[in-house]
Design an enzyme around this catalytic site. Structure first.
Site: not given
Ligand code: NAD
Ligand code: DAU
Length: 336
Positions: A59, A85, A125-127, A150, A153-154, A207, A276
């Protein structure tokens, strides 16, 4: 050849990055992951016996555990993916987001400083920039205005990294990326959720009015950008990565249904996500100009490939949905 400590390498983007490093470099990789619900070692079945790969279940918010990892492994570089995430989960309860994303990042920064890690790449992240109206793009100079627990925190973790650069002169780089899609994405996020539901003939929950816009990037393009930032990025700099692919959610959902040959009657409008964000769009020109990076995938080609991957790897996401994937660690590594 360097020793790279990847955190969160059992997740979606981290596992794609580990694979890229093992296949496309001579670096040694230590994957540190707590295996939360989002961590899945089945994402790395093809890598687990690689001679330059090791896995440690730990962890990142546990300072003693990280002390032991850094002391034993002495990494040259940390690439930090580990995070909670999923926005919807942060709306229900933000506790784990603060613990992992903020405290976990601070613990890693402390250990990297004490053990003299040469470079720290923080994957953000862009968020953190908040939400856009109908026009404009996020640049690296856009003020941080996170809206969800989320993204708050990022953003907090980004600020801890910034402080480490300014106070302790650490060599850190922050990457901020738009919405990823591709193989091994946990089926709670929009694209894999919609693909899996459509394949099972279940409803697709959209949504609000479905007109929220995301800038979609293939995970391999994001990983290539992180690798370039790791290798060539300037200390203290932020780099944005986007896919040049702004699409409304409804467009994405209809495209998935079309690719799967399913009817739009599966679309089901549901209550909107609280707070949202309406639109995200990235200006990646700094990464293009200074790192020589650009996304290789078009959205249409990348989505077609991704839908095909979920069709060909049905067992992978069925084991996620049933919970069976959580037994894999015990089977491979014993009861630890
Ligand atoms: P994910 O949720 O798929 O994976 C997160 C991983 O982190 C998992 O393997 C989980 O077990 C591990 N983890 C969580 N808490 C932990 C802890 N306390 N100690 C050790 N490991 C831990 O996430 P993802 O979508 O692969 O995103 C990875 C990174 O990229 C994140 O930092 C996220 O904010 C960033 N990011 C994601 C997106 C996206 O679209 N998914 C876009 C931009 C940035
Ligand atoms: O922009 C980068 C981010 O993208 C990352 O930092 C996050 O970790 C990642 O989860 C993602 O965030 P979003 O909230 O944009 O992703 P999500 O896939 O949850 O949702 C994408 C869009 O779709 C958002 O506008 C919400 C909508 N949505 C999502 C889900 C899960 C729906 O309409 N229905 C759904 O069931």
């Amino acid at each position: 050849m360097s020793k790279i400590l990847v955190t969160g390498g059992a997740g979606f983007i981290g596992s794609n990055f580990v694979r890229m490093l093992l296949q496309g470099s001579d670096h040694h990789v230590v994957n540190v992951d707590a295996l939360t619900y989002a961590g899945n070692l089945e994402n790395l079945v093809d890598c687990e016996r690689h001679e330059r790969y090791a896995f440690v279940k730990a962890d990142i918010a546990d300072a003693a555990a990280m002390d032991a990892v850094f002391a034993a492994r002495r990494p040259d570089v940390v690439v930090h993916f580990a995070a909670e995430s999923h926005v919807d989960r942060s709306v229900l309860d933000a506790t784990a987001f603060v613990r992992t994303n903020v405290i976990g990042t601070q613990v890693l920064l402390d250990k990297a400083r004490v053990f003299k890690t040469q470079r720290f790449v923080h994957v953000s992240t862009d968020e953190v920039y908040g939400s856009l109206g109908a026009s404009g793009y996020f640049t690296e100079e856009t003020p941080i205005q996170p809206n969800s627990p989320y993204s708050a925190s990022k953003a907090s973790s980004d600020l801890m990294v910034r402080a480490a650069v300014h106070t302790h002169h650490m060599d850190c780089v922050i990457t901020r990326c738009s919405n990823n899609y591709g193989p091994f994405q946990f089926p709670e996020k929009l694209i894999p959720l919609m693909i899996a539901n459509a394949m099972e003939g279940k409803k697709l929950p959209v949504y609000g009015d479905g007109k929220n816009v995301r800038d979609w990037i293939h995970v391999v393009d994001h990983c290539a950008g992180i690798k370039k930032a790791m290798e060539q990025g300037r200390a203290g700099e932020v780099y944005n990565f986007g896919g040049d692919a702004e699409r409304e959610n409804l467009f994405v959902v209809k495209e998935i249904l079309r690719l799967l040959g399913k009817g739009e009657d599966l679309i089901h409008y549901v209550k909107d996500r609280p707070g949202h964000d309406r639109r995200y769009a990235m200006d990646s020109s700094k990464a293009c100009a200074t790192l020589g990076w650009r996304p290789a995938h078009t959205f249409e080609g990348g989505l077609r490939e991704t839908v095909a991957w979920y069709q060909q790897n049905r067992q992978w996401w069925e084991r996620v949905r049933s919970g069976a994937y959580q037994d894999y660690y015990k089977q491979q590594y014993g009861a630890r």
